[in-house]
Every structure is written in C-alpha cells, then in structure tokens.
Design a protein around this motif. Structure first.
Motif, PDB file in Angstrom:
ATOM      1  N   TRP A   3       0.835  -1.188   0.000  1.00  0.00           N
ATOM      2  CA  TRP A   3       0.000   0.000   0.000  1.00  0.00           C
ATOM      3  C   TRP A   3       0.878   1.249   0.000  1.00  0.00           C
ATOM      4  O   TRP A   3       2.026   1.225   0.431  1.00  0.00           O
ATOM      5  N   GLU A   4       0.309   2.329  -0.518  1.00  0.00           N
ATOM      6  CA  GLU A   4       1.013   3.606  -0.529  1.00  0.00           C
ATOM      7  C   GLU A   4      -0.023   4.717  -0.439  1.00  0.00           C
ATOM      8  O   GLU A   4      -1.076   4.642  -1.074  1.00  0.00           O
ATOM      9  N   VAL A   5       0.255   5.746   0.362  1.00  0.00           N
ATOM     10  CA  VAL A   5      -0.582   6.949   0.344  1.00  0.00           C
ATOM     11  C   VAL A   5       0.328   8.137   0.088  1.00  0.00           C
ATOM     12  O   VAL A   5       1.447   8.187   0.599  1.00  0.00           O
ATOM     13  N   ARG A   6      -0.137   9.060  -0.741  1.00  0.00           N
ATOM     14  CA  ARG A   6       0.671  10.235  -1.077  1.00  0.00           C
ATOM     15  C   ARG A   6      -0.206  11.465  -1.177  1.00  0.00           C
ATOM     16  O   ARG A   6      -1.327  11.394  -1.682  1.00  0.00           O
ATOM     17  N   VAL A   7       0.299  12.576  -0.683  1.00  0.00           N
ATOM     18  CA  VAL A   7      -0.355  13.868  -0.868  1.00  0.00           C
ATOM     19  C   VAL A   7       0.653  14.733  -1.599  1.00  0.00           C
ATOM     20  O   VAL A   7       1.804  14.840  -1.168  1.00  0.00           O
ATOM     21  N   GLN A   8       0.290  15.297  -2.724  1.00  0.00           N
ATOM     22  CA  GLN A   8       1.286  16.017  -3.529  1.00  0.00           C
ATOM     23  C   GLN A   8       0.635  17.097  -4.392  1.00  0.00           C
ATOM     24  O   GLN A   8      -0.559  17.047  -4.658  1.00  0.00           O
ATOM     25  N   GLU A   9       1.449  18.069  -4.785  1.00  0.00           N
ATOM     26  CA  GLU A   9       0.955  19.120  -5.683  1.00  0.00           C
ATOM     27  C   GLU A   9       1.001  18.703  -7.147  1.00  0.00           C
ATOM     28  O   GLU A   9       0.059  18.975  -7.890  1.00  0.00           O
ATOM     29  N   PRO A  10       2.062  18.057  -7.605  1.00  0.00           N
ATOM     30  CA  PRO A  10       2.175  17.809  -9.050  1.00  0.00           C
ATOM     31  C   PRO A  10       1.104  16.866  -9.583  1.00  0.00           C
ATOM     32  O   PRO A  10       0.600  16.002  -8.865  1.00  0.00           O
ATOM     33  N   ALA A  11       0.794  17.013 -10.872  1.00  0.00           N
ATOM     34  CA  ALA A  11      -0.109  16.096 -11.557  1.00  0.00           C
ATOM     35  C   ALA A  11       0.574  14.733 -11.661  1.00  0.00           C
ATOM     36  O   ALA A  11       1.790  14.628 -11.527  1.00  0.00           O
ATOM     37  N   PHE A  12      -0.216  13.688 -11.901  1.00  0.00           N
ATOM     38  CA  PHE A  12       0.359  12.355 -12.042  1.00  0.00           C
ATOM     39  C   PHE A  12      -0.442  11.598 -13.089  1.00  0.00           C
ATOM     40  O   PHE A  12      -1.544  11.999 -13.459  1.00  0.00           O
ATOM     41  N   ASP A  13       0.127  10.487 -13.553  1.00  0.00           N
ATOM     42  CA  ASP A  13      -0.515   9.675 -14.576  1.00  0.00           C
ATOM     43  C   ASP A  13      -1.115   8.433 -13.909  1.00  0.00           C
ATOM     44  O   ASP A  13      -0.403   7.641 -13.306  1.00  0.00           O
ATOM     45  N   VAL A  14      -2.431   8.300 -14.030  1.00  0.00           N
ATOM     46  CA  VAL A  14      -3.145   7.217 -13.351  1.00  0.00           C
ATOM     47  C   VAL A  14      -2.612   5.853 -13.782  1.00  0.00           C
ATOM     48  O   VAL A  14      -2.371   4.965 -12.947  1.00  0.00           O
ATOM     49  N   GLY A  15      -2.381   5.686 -15.083  1.00  0.00           N
ATOM     50  CA  GLY A  15      -1.931   4.391 -15.598  1.00  0.00           C
ATOM     51  C   GLY A  15      -0.546   4.027 -15.092  1.00  0.00           C
ATOM     52  O   GLY A  15      -0.291   2.881 -14.694  1.00  0.00           O
ATOM     53  N   ILE A  16       0.346   5.013 -15.078  1.00  0.00           N
ATOM     54  CA  ILE A  16       1.718   4.750 -14.621  1.00  0.00           C
ATOM     55  C   ILE A  16       1.720   4.362 -13.140  1.00  0.00           C
ATOM     56  O   ILE A  16       2.389   3.415 -12.734  1.00  0.00           O
ATOM     57  N   GLU A  17       0.940   5.096 -12.349  1.00  0.00           N
ATOM     58  CA  GLU A  17       0.909   4.812 -10.908  1.00  0.00           C
ATOM     59  C   GLU A  17       0.383   3.404 -10.655  1.00  0.00           C
ATOM     60  O   GLU A  17       0.924   2.645  -9.855  1.00  0.00           O
ATOM     61  N   GLN A  18      -0.690   3.063 -11.374  1.00  0.00           N
ATOM     62  CA  GLN A  18      -1.313   1.762 -11.166  1.00  0.00           C
ATOM     63  C   GLN A  18      -0.363   0.627 -11.580  1.00  0.00           C
ATOM     64  O   GLN A  18      -0.257  -0.384 -10.894  1.00  0.00           O
ATOM     65  N   GLY A  80      -3.590   1.809  -3.231  1.00  0.00           N
ATOM     66  CA  GLY A  80      -2.814   3.013  -3.515  1.00  0.00           C
ATOM     67  C   GLY A  80      -3.735   4.227  -3.473  1.00  0.00           C
ATOM     68  O   GLY A  80      -4.828   4.192  -4.035  1.00  0.00           O
ATOM     69  N   ILE A  81      -3.307   5.264  -2.769  1.00  0.00           N
ATOM     70  CA  ILE A  81      -4.094   6.503  -2.701  1.00  0.00           C
ATOM     71  C   ILE A  81      -3.165   7.674  -3.012  1.00  0.00           C
ATOM     72  O   ILE A  81      -2.103   7.807  -2.399  1.00  0.00           O
ATOM     73  N   ILE A  82      -3.554   8.514  -3.976  1.00  0.00           N
ATOM     74  CA  ILE A  82      -2.827   9.767  -4.229  1.00  0.00           C
ATOM     75  C   ILE A  82      -3.857  10.889  -4.218  1.00  0.00           C
ATOM     76  O   ILE A  82      -4.889  10.803  -4.902  1.00  0.00           O
ATOM     77  N   HIS A  83      -3.619  11.913  -3.419  1.00  0.00           N
ATOM     78  CA  HIS A  83      -4.528  13.066  -3.375  1.00  0.00           C
ATOM     79  C   HIS A  83      -3.708  14.309  -3.662  1.00  0.00           C
ATOM     80  O   HIS A  83      -2.649  14.503  -3.065  1.00  0.00           O
ATOM     81  N   ARG A  84      -4.182  15.134  -4.584  1.00  0.00           N
ATOM     82  CA  ARG A  84      -3.434  16.353  -4.888  1.00  0.00           C
ATOM     83  C   ARG A  84      -3.899  17.504  -4.016  1.00  0.00           C
ATOM     84  O   ARG A  84      -5.040  17.537  -3.552  1.00  0.00           O
ATOM     85  N   VAL A  85      -3.000  18.466  -3.787  1.00  0.00           N
ATOM     86  CA  VAL A  85      -3.323  19.701  -3.078  1.00  0.00           C
ATOM     87  C   VAL A  85      -2.811  20.874  -3.912  1.00  0.00           C
ATOM     88  O   VAL A  85      -2.096  20.683  -4.891  1.00  0.00           O
ATOM     89  N   GLY A  86      -3.211  22.081  -3.513  1.00  0.00           N
ATOM     90  CA  GLY A  86      -2.803  23.266  -4.266  1.00  0.00           C
ATOM     91  C   GLY A  86      -3.907  23.692  -5.221  1.00  0.00           C
ATOM     92  O   GLY A  86      -5.064  23.314  -5.058  1.00  0.00           O
ATOM     93  N   ARG A  87      -3.531  24.468  -6.241  1.00  0.00           N
ATOM     94  CA  ARG A  87      -4.527  25.028  -7.154  1.00  0.00           C
ATOM     95  C   ARG A  87      -4.767  24.072  -8.325  1.00  0.00           C
ATOM     96  O   ARG A  87      -3.830  23.653  -9.002  1.00  0.00           O
ATOM     97  N   LEU A  88      -6.030  23.717  -8.560  1.00  0.00           N
ATOM     98  CA  LEU A  88      -6.394  22.784  -9.619  1.00  0.00           C
ATOM     99  C   LEU A  88      -7.442  23.410 -10.526  1.00  0.00           C
ATOM    100  O   LEU A  88      -8.239  24.246 -10.097  1.00  0.00           O
ATOM    101  N   LEU A  89      -7.447  22.973 -11.782  1.00  0.00           N
ATOM    102  CA  LEU A  89      -8.367  23.523 -12.781  1.00  0.00           C
ATOM    103  C   LEU A  89      -9.396  22.474 -13.179  1.00  0.00           C
ATOM    104  O   LEU A  89      -9.148  21.272 -13.037  1.00  0.00           O
TER     105      LEU A  89
END
Lengths: 153, 273
Positions: A3-18, A80-89
């Motif tokens: 398992w992995e949990v991450r909180v981050q600003e940068p965008a990520f690629d769902v397929g690559i992470e999976q 696996g959980i990734i949640h972004r923070v910061g300004r999003l569009l």
C-alpha cells in the motif's frame, strides 16, 4: 499487502501509478480504481479553479488509517491513494484510489469504502474560485450518509 | 566597560584596527529552530519539496559568514580562514540545533561572523521547510565561545557558572551546570501550540498561537477554548458544534487531555476527494 498513500501538488498519470503499484503482481485478479476530477460546476456554476488545503502529517496518517481499515474488512492485495493539493483547474485529477484483490467484489467494495471515508475523515478542504467570488466548499450530508452505510454493516 | 563602536561624541564609528596585533581568533555561536516532529521527520527522510535541507542551510551559513560586513554596518571585512556549520537533530525537543565556528589570524574578533552564519542557516532551514510548517520558531541565537584578542576569551558555560543569577538565555549544550539548565526551563513558558486550518483560519485571522498551560483551568481542550475565548471574542467560532479538533494530529474532543508541548488543531468539516 502493498500500500502507498501520497499527498502532492504535481499532476500524475493514473496508468503509470497503477502499473507501478500492481503491474508485476500475478496474484491480483481485479483492480478497481476511482479517479476524482475537478468539475466546472458545484455550489455555483462557472467554477474556474479550486484550491485544496491539507493538514501535513495528519492527512497522511488519516489516509493510512483508512487503507488499514479497508484491508481489515476485505481480502486485498494492495491499496494506492494519491490526493493532490494546491490550485487545480476543471478537468484536473484530484484523487486516485486503486484497490487490488484476487476477486472483483472485494475490490469494488473496498474502493467505495475508501472514498467514502476519505471524503468524511481525511483532513482536506476545498476552496472554489468562481466568476462571482471565492468560497470554502460546505460539507455534504449525503457524503456523511454514504460513510455511515459502512458503520451499519 | 565602554561601547567601542561609539566615539567620544557618542557617534557610531568603525574601530581602527591597523595597530592591533594579529592573533589567532576563533568564535563559536549556536541557535535553534523548533518545528513539528513530523517536519523534522520529513527533513531526515529528505521528503521536503525543496530538497536537501541541511546541505543547503550549511552553504547558506558559510556564505553569510563571508558577507557579514555587508549586513552589520560597523563590522570589518575579514579574510576568514575557516567556517564550519554543523547541525544536531534533536528529536526529543523537535528542533534542529545549529552551531557555527569561524576562525582567522587577524586583528578583530569573528563572533559577528559566527552569529550571522547561525542566523542565516536557521532562516534557510525555515525557508526550506516552510511549505509544510509555517509555525516554526527560531531562538537562542548566542555566542558560545570566543578566543584571541585583547578583550580576552569568553565561554558561555564558565560565564554562567560565575553568574548564576543572570537572565536565563542559556544554551542546551551538554556540559552546562545544573543551575543553568534549571534557569533555561524557567525561561520557556510551558505552552500548548494551537493551529487553525482552512476556513476557520481565515475567520480567526491567524494560523497558530500558543496558550500557556498555566492559563488553563483544566488540562483539557475545553479549557484551551475557554482561555482563547477570554482573549478575544473571535475565538467563539471554536465553540460551534461543526468545528472539529485534533490533539497531536489525532481527532479529539473537548475532554481530551493536553500538556505542555502538545499541539491542538481546530478545523471545519473536511471536504476533500
């Protein structure tokens, strides 16, 4: 279980992470993933952007705890959980939850559970920026009702 | 004892050092930056967004020592022969201790260089970590030792032993007497650190503050709310039933016990995902 949990600003690629989490596993028969995106309408129309805030330290702990609870309720091979923070569009990915299991039912239910708990227990706050001004998003009773479903089982 | 940077008319001037004897001069200064335990953990893991924190702060401290005369008006430009900046990670007290030593053969002391190195290293640590922790505090920046020159040698440890009744601005370095350790503790008011997040932070208009334990009726979160309410009406917002609280980053309630050094956070219901 991995398992992995991450909180981050940068965008990520769902397929690559999976693929990184579960790509080499041969005991995984099912992966259920939820991807949350920024909508351009919410409490008001014309949402131009949103800012996500978290509580560094506590947020990561809360996510890890939710992953642990899911692994105790269902037969899982990984979360696996990734949640972004910061300004999003609008259109940006906010959150990814991927749950791997030998069989689909466990993966479907655990993914649903993790999202319900994430929305009601993990310290994140959204501020929406619209043409008519900025405001903090209010909590929803429907989210709480969704999370309560798991308490009754 | 006179102030050497003031001339006979009381005006500031730079001391003429041309006739002073060249001697080997060395000075050591220290300081501390306090942070959340998890910030310190991230610093150790190298998980902070700006990269290698300690290496950057060390270079910043060394550069600052060399540029001291540009910052301190009446300070001479010196050709330093040695500058070292070292860090001691104190997990028990959630702080980084910074120590700088400067040396040269010359006509003036190097304590300003050592103090500047410590100050800028601390400021750089703040800059490198502020993305995850804006409530960090810098304190106890002080001269530890100085040797060489006419004014003689100075050592904080021996100075304190000789003057046990002086103000309690002492270091935590090992080797100080019991008397100074006691004085140091009396100088820091035991407090609970309070944080506000998201919409609540904007409503109360501040991110964090401290509440002395001595001002609490009981050692619990309810008393922290009461103490804040007495300070200012805007903290009445904390009594709203929708406001959540966390004690050392775990969800808590009014009855949760608190003690000195704890962190209490208040925030609105969560809206992520």
């Amino acid at each position: 279980m991995t398992w992995e949990v991450r909180v981050q600003e940068p965008a990520f690629d769902v397929g690559i992470e999976q693929a990184r989490w579960f790509g080499t596993r041969h005991d995984v028969g099912a992966i259920v993933s939820f991807t949350g995106l920024v909508r351009d309408f919410n409490e008001r129309p014309d949402v131009e952007a949103l800012t996500l805030e978290h509580f560094p330290g506590m947020t990561e702990k809360a996510l890890a705890d939710i992953a642990r609870q899911a692994s105790e309720r269902w037969q899982l091979e990984g979360i696996g959980i990734i949640h972004r923070v910061g300004r999003l569009l609008p259109g940006d990915v906010i959150v990814l939850v991927s749950v791997a299991s030998a069989h689909r039912r466990d993966a479907f239910e655990a993914c649903d559970f993790v999202m319900d708990y994430l929305k009601t227990r993990a310290p994140f706050w959204k501020k929406e920026h619209t043409a008519s001004g900025d405001y903090w998003v209010s909590e929803r009773q429907s989210d709480r009702d969704d999370a309560d479903r798991w308490e009754q089982q | 004892m006179t102030l050497t940077h003031l001339n006979a008319r009381g005006e500031a001037h730079m001391v003429d050092v041309a006739d002073k004897q060249e001697t080997r001069r060395e000075a050591t200064a220290s300081g501390r930056i306090h942070m959340l335990p998890q910030t310190l953990a991230l610093l150790v893991e190298g998980g902070l967004p700006k990269g290698d924190v300690l290496a950057t702060a060390r270079i910043a401290g060394i550069q600052a020592a060399k540029r001291t005369p540009e910052l301190i008006p009446l300070c001479h430009a010196l050709a330093l022969s040695k500058v070292t900046v070292d860090f001691d990670l104190d997990h028990d007290n959630a702080c980084v201790k910074v120590k700088a030593t400067c040396r040269l053969n010359g006509r003036t002391g190097v304590e300003m260089e050592a103090l500047t190195a410590v100050s800028v290293a601390c400021l750089t640590l703040y800059d490198m970590c502020k993305a995850v922790d804006k409530g960090m505090t810098i304190d106890a920046i002080q001269l530890e030792e100085k040797s060489g020159g006419r004014s003689g040698d100075f050592s904080r440890a021996s100075e304190r032993a000789a003057l046990p009744t002086e103000s309690p601005a002492v270091s935590d370095e090992s080797g100080v007497s019991d008397a100074t350790v006691t004085a140091s503790k009396a100088g820091d008011v035991p407090s609970v650190r309070v944080r506000f997040l998201a919409e609540l932070r904007e409503r109360v208009g501040q991110e964090s503050l401290t509440v002395p334990v001595a001002s609490l009726a009981n050692a619990d979160i309810l008393s922290v709310k009461r103490a804040l309410r007495e300070r200012d009406d805007r903290y009445a917002a904390l009594d709203e039933p929708r406001i959540l609280m966390a004690h050392n980053q775990t969800l808590a309630s009014d009855a949760t016990r608190v003690e000195a050094g704890d962190e209490v956070a208040f925030f609105p219901p969560v809206t992520g995902g």
